[in-house]
Design a protein around this motif. Structure first.
Motif, short mmCIF file in Angstrom:
data_model
loop_
_atom_site.label_atom_id
_atom_site.label_comp_id
_atom_site.label_asym_id
_atom_site.label_seq_id
_atom_site.Cartn_x
_atom_site.Cartn_y
_atom_site.Cartn_z
N THR A 445 11.20 5.11 16.82
CA THR A 445 9.97 4.34 16.92
C THR A 445 9.58 3.82 15.54
O THR A 445 10.30 3.96 14.57
CB THR A 445 8.84 5.21 17.49
N TYR A 446 8.38 3.25 15.46
CA TYR A 446 7.94 2.59 14.23
C TYR A 446 7.76 3.60 13.10
O TYR A 446 7.06 4.60 13.24
CB TYR A 446 6.62 1.86 14.48
N LYS A 447 8.39 3.28 11.98
CA LYS A 447 8.23 4.08 10.77
C LYS A 447 8.24 3.13 9.57
O LYS A 447 9.14 2.30 9.45
CB LYS A 447 9.36 5.11 10.62
N TYR A 448 7.24 3.29 8.70
CA TYR A 448 7.15 2.46 7.50
C TYR A 448 7.03 3.37 6.29
O TYR A 448 6.63 4.54 6.39
CB TYR A 448 5.96 1.51 7.59
N ILE A 449 7.36 2.83 5.11
CA ILE A 449 7.48 3.67 3.91
C ILE A 449 6.91 2.95 2.70
O ILE A 449 6.96 1.72 2.61
CB ILE A 449 8.97 4.05 3.67
N THR A 450 6.36 3.73 1.77
CA THR A 450 5.88 3.18 0.50
C THR A 450 5.92 4.28 -0.55
O THR A 450 6.02 5.47 -0.22
CB THR A 450 4.44 2.64 0.64
N GLU A 451 5.86 3.89 -1.82
CA GLU A 451 5.80 4.85 -2.93
C GLU A 451 4.42 4.77 -3.56
O GLU A 451 3.91 3.68 -3.84
CB GLU A 451 6.86 4.52 -3.99
N ASN A 452 3.81 5.95 -3.76
CA ASN A 452 2.50 6.00 -4.39
C ASN A 452 2.64 5.90 -5.91
O ASN A 452 3.72 6.07 -6.47
CB ASN A 452 1.77 7.29 -4.02
N ARG A 453 1.53 5.65 -6.59
CA ARG A 453 1.55 5.52 -8.05
C ARG A 453 1.99 6.81 -8.72
O ARG A 453 2.59 6.79 -9.79
CB ARG A 453 0.16 5.10 -8.55
N ASN A 454 1.70 7.97 -8.08
CA ASN A 454 2.12 9.26 -8.62
C ASN A 454 3.56 9.61 -8.22
O ASN A 454 3.99 10.75 -8.37
CB ASN A 454 1.17 10.37 -8.18
N ILE A 497 1.86 0.92 6.12
CA ILE A 497 1.34 1.85 5.10
C ILE A 497 1.48 1.21 3.74
O ILE A 497 2.43 0.47 3.47
CB ILE A 497 2.07 3.20 5.16
N THR A 498 0.51 1.46 2.85
CA THR A 498 0.55 0.92 1.48
C THR A 498 -0.29 1.82 0.58
O THR A 498 -0.98 2.72 1.07
CB THR A 498 0.03 -0.53 1.45
N THR A 499 -0.22 1.61 -0.73
CA THR A 499 -1.00 2.39 -1.68
C THR A 499 -1.61 1.46 -2.73
O THR A 499 -1.13 0.34 -2.91
CB THR A 499 -0.13 3.44 -2.39
N ASP A 500 -2.65 1.93 -3.41
CA ASP A 500 -3.31 1.09 -4.41
C ASP A 500 -3.25 1.73 -5.80
O ASP A 500 -2.61 2.76 -6.00
CB ASP A 500 -4.75 0.78 -4.00
N SER A 501 -3.95 1.12 -6.76
CA SER A 501 -3.90 1.59 -8.15
C SER A 501 -4.57 2.95 -8.33
O SER A 501 -4.35 3.63 -9.33
CB SER A 501 -4.59 0.57 -9.06
N GLN A 502 -5.40 3.37 -7.37
CA GLN A 502 -6.09 4.65 -7.46
C GLN A 502 -5.31 5.77 -6.78
O GLN A 502 -5.82 6.87 -6.60
CB GLN A 502 -7.48 4.53 -6.82
N SER A 503 -4.07 5.46 -6.37
CA SER A 503 -3.22 6.40 -5.61
C SER A 503 -3.80 6.72 -4.24
O SER A 503 -3.47 7.75 -3.64
CB SER A 503 -2.97 7.70 -6.40
N HIS A 504 -4.70 5.86 -3.74
CA HIS A 504 -5.12 5.98 -2.35
C HIS A 504 -3.96 5.58 -1.45
O HIS A 504 -3.16 4.71 -1.79
CB HIS A 504 -6.31 5.06 -2.04
N ILE A 505 -3.88 6.20 -0.28
CA ILE A 505 -2.89 5.84 0.73
C ILE A 505 -3.64 5.20 1.89
O ILE A 505 -4.62 5.76 2.39
CB ILE A 505 -2.12 7.08 1.21
N LEU A 506 -3.20 4.00 2.30
CA LEU A 506 -3.85 3.27 3.38
C LEU A 506 -2.84 3.10 4.51
O LEU A 506 -1.69 2.72 4.27
CB LEU A 506 -4.35 1.90 2.92
N THR A 507 -3.28 3.36 5.75
CA THR A 507 -2.38 3.20 6.89
C THR A 507 -3.13 2.55 8.04
O THR A 507 -4.33 2.78 8.23
CB THR A 507 -1.78 4.55 7.33
N ALA A 508 -2.41 1.70 8.80
CA ALA A 508 -3.01 0.94 9.91
C ALA A 508 -3.02 1.79 11.17
O ALA A 508 -2.01 2.36 11.55
CB ALA A 508 -2.22 -0.35 10.14
N ASP A 509 -4.20 1.87 11.80
CA ASP A 509 -4.38 2.58 13.08
C ASP A 509 -4.60 1.51 14.14
O ASP A 509 -5.71 1.02 14.32
CB ASP A 509 -5.57 3.53 12.96
N CYS A 510 -3.53 1.17 14.84
CA CYS A 510 -3.55 -0.01 15.72
C CYS A 510 -4.54 0.16 16.87
O CYS A 510 -5.35 -0.73 17.13
CB CYS A 510 -2.14 -0.26 16.26
N ASP A 511 -4.47 1.28 17.59
CA ASP A 511 -5.30 1.46 18.78
C ASP A 511 -6.79 1.56 18.45
O ASP A 511 -7.64 1.10 19.21
CB ASP A 511 -4.86 2.70 19.56
N ASN A 512 -7.11 2.18 17.31
CA ASN A 512 -8.52 2.28 16.91
C ASN A 512 -8.97 1.08 16.08
O ASN A 512 -10.12 1.03 15.62
CB ASN A 512 -8.74 3.57 16.12
#
Length: 563
Positions: A445-454, A497-512
């Motif tokens: 199924t759907y899987k996405y990947i990213t690297e955080n600043r840390n 999924i993605t990350t920002d300069s503050q090392s926050h992790i953001l992910t999309a919740d499609c149904d909500n």
């Protein structure tokens, strides 16, 4: 002044204590005048005294004595046995066939290594610790300010609440007064009507009394009593008082606002060694940015895909790549809302995921073709071709590597592989605490990947309903499985999924129909709603603007959520 005790006096011979030092015994480390040299050499004839000019003292190598041959010095070194040896040791059977080196050569190499290590200590390691200490002190000062700001924000919010509560109390009391006055006026009117009727009855009664007392029979027959009129009593007015239902004091903390827990942990990837050339990314920490109270939509752009929109990747602050239910990957100007370029996949298949490298090249995965490809100067190059595996998500790391998440042909395994060019460098598949426990769900199924600043590796796993985060070495750090209550109270099915300069992790919740923001340790911070519709792909530009690809609407929203 006694010349022998004067601080300004020259050095004197260690034997006679009078003459000026001219010579030095490198064997015994004794300072001598010329007259005392002979006396010193015959004082201990068991030693070979190396007499040199005082200026050349310590220039003669002092070889160690041999443990097995007491009168010999070890001028050689056995590499296999890792010990100094003398000439007699070399000829013995113990060192036969061993590699024998000059002890002086070994010492010179050792000295060179020591010099290098000393230079590293002085020029690299110590300055790095100085920088770390300075950074920690700065962070402590910054922390003081941030906590003051936090306390000020809570105080201000409390004052706002006091004003709102005072306003609400005044409003409710005014409503109470208004209802009271209305009911009192109604009752007063009712009372006035009753009093008038009572006055009429009294007048009627007085008239009857006068007539009854008369002896005029004609008047008696003319009297008519209106008893029936007064038998019909007035309607009773029934009043109901308003009730005040107070909210539960125990719930005020939830309504007022809550504090997310603070975290304090060690991260071995947090510091990097100081070097003579520092990259712009590593050279300075990003400025601390706070979350906006209300995220805002900056702009919305329609992409024109015929069916569905899946992914978005930032090329720059103004240009974004998109991909959807189409074999074409499209580059748009977000400000001008115009199509700049369209690239068709090499195989003609739909690209599963897209990413942009540090050099600005587009990378995409072709699930059906089992390949990872890169677009350079509008020409497509195959970088990776898999056997028995199919690629899903892809991202480009800060070091220039590619991270690819893939599943096996039998749909029983999922893993993350790090590539440098076409070379496989690392595989991440199992929890280090249990070699047989997979980190990711096995379904394709759907899987996405990213690297955080840390340097953490973050995977959104649809089937597992979790964000799975491992460190650079592949060790599991945490799993984030959503936050309750969700905006629409639906299950947590996550996509981009993605990350920002503050090392926050953001992910999309499609149904909500929202985006979750969590910190680098997995603590939930907030939702981003902004009237999102079926959010799918996510990316962040260099200014921390969030781009959201909306699946059915085929639109990209640009959202500002940090100050």
């Amino acid at each position: 002044m006694d010349p022998r005790t004067s601080a300004q006096d020259v050095m004197r011979c260690d034997l006679c204590k009078t003459a000026v030092v001219q010579m030095h015994c490198d064997t015994c480390l004794v300072n001598l005048c010329k007259a005392c040299v002979g006396e010193h050499t015959i004082s201990d004839e068991s030693k070979k005294h190396e007499i040199v000019s005082f200026k050349l003292r310590k220039s003669t190598p002092l070889y160690p004595g041999c443990k097995h041959h007491s009168k010999e010095r070890c001028e050689m070194y056995c590499n296999q046995c890792d010990i100094p040896v003398c000439v007699y040791c070399i000829t013995s059977d113990q060192h036969q066939g061993h590699k024998i080196l000059s002890l002086m050569q070994v010492c010179e190499e050792k000295k060179e290594k020591i010099f290098k290590e000393r230079n590293e200590l002085n020029e690299t390691i110590y300055p790095t610790y100085q920088d770390i200490a300075s950074a920690v002190q700065n962070r402590m000062s910054q922390l003081e300010k941030e906590y003051r700001d936090l306390s000020t924000a809570i105080t201000k919010h409390g004052e706002d609440w006091h004003r709102e509560i005072d306003k609400l109390v005044r409003k409710l009391k005014a409503e109470v007064d208004e209802m009271k006055n209305t009911q009192l006026q109604t009752l007063q009117k009712h009372l006035d009507e009753i009093n008038k009727t009572m006055s009429d009855i009294k007048d009627e009664n007085d008239s009857i009394e006068k007539t009854i007392d008369t002896n005029d029979l004609l008047n008696l027959f003319s009297i008519t009593c209106n008893v029936d009129k007064y038998r019909n009593l007035p309607q009773k007015i029934v009043l109901s008082l308003p009730k005040f239902t107070s909210g539960k004091i125990q719930e005020i903390s939830k309504l007022f606002g809550t504090l997310s827990p603070s975290s304090l942990s060690s991260d071995k990837h947090g510091y990097s060694m100081k070097t003579t050339q520092i990259s712009p990314e590593a050279g300075s920490s990003p400025p601390v940015k706070q979350l906006l109270d209300e995220p805002e939509t900056v702009t919305t752009m329609y992409t024109g895909y015929d069916r569905y929109l899946y992914n978005v990747a930032c090329l720059s602050e103004e240009e974004i790549w998109t991909s959807g239910e189409d074999k074409a990957m499209k580059l748009y100007s977000i400000n001008q809302k115009s199509l700049l370029k369209s690239i068709t996949t090499k195989s003609g298949n739909i690209s599963w995921d897209i990413a942009v490298t540090k050099s600005g090249d587009l990378v995409y995965t072709d699930n059906r073709d089992r390949t990872v490809n890169i677009v350079k100067n509008e020409k497509i190059e195959e970088v990776i071709r898999l056997q028995n595996w199919r690629p899903r998500g892809v991202c480009s790391t800060s070091s220039g590597d590619l991270l690819v998440i893939m599943y096996s042909d039998d749909d029983k395994q999922t893993k993350v592989v790090r590539y440098s060019g076409s070379t496989e460098k690392q595989t991440i598949q199992f929890d280090d605490k249990s070699k047989h426990k997979p980190l990711y769900s096995s379904s394709p199924t759907y899987k996405y990947i990213t690297e955080n600043r840390n340097l953490d590796i973050c995977v959104s796993d649809w089937d597992a309903k979790a964000v799975v985060v491992v460190n650079q070495a592949g060790k599991l750090r945490f799993r984030y499985t959503g936050h309750t209550p969700a905006p629409k109270n639906k299950p947590f099915y996550l996509l981009g999924i993605t990350t920002d300069s503050q090392s926050h992790i953001l992910t999309a919740d499609c149904d909500n129909e929202c985006v979750h923001i969590i910190d680098q340790d997995g603590q939930f911070l907030r939702y981003i709603n902004c009237r999102l519709s079926d959010p799918w792909g996510l990316c962040i530009d260099t200014n921390d603007n969030l781009f959201v690809a909306q699946y059915y609407e085929r639109q990209v929203k640009k959202i500002r959520y940090l100050q």
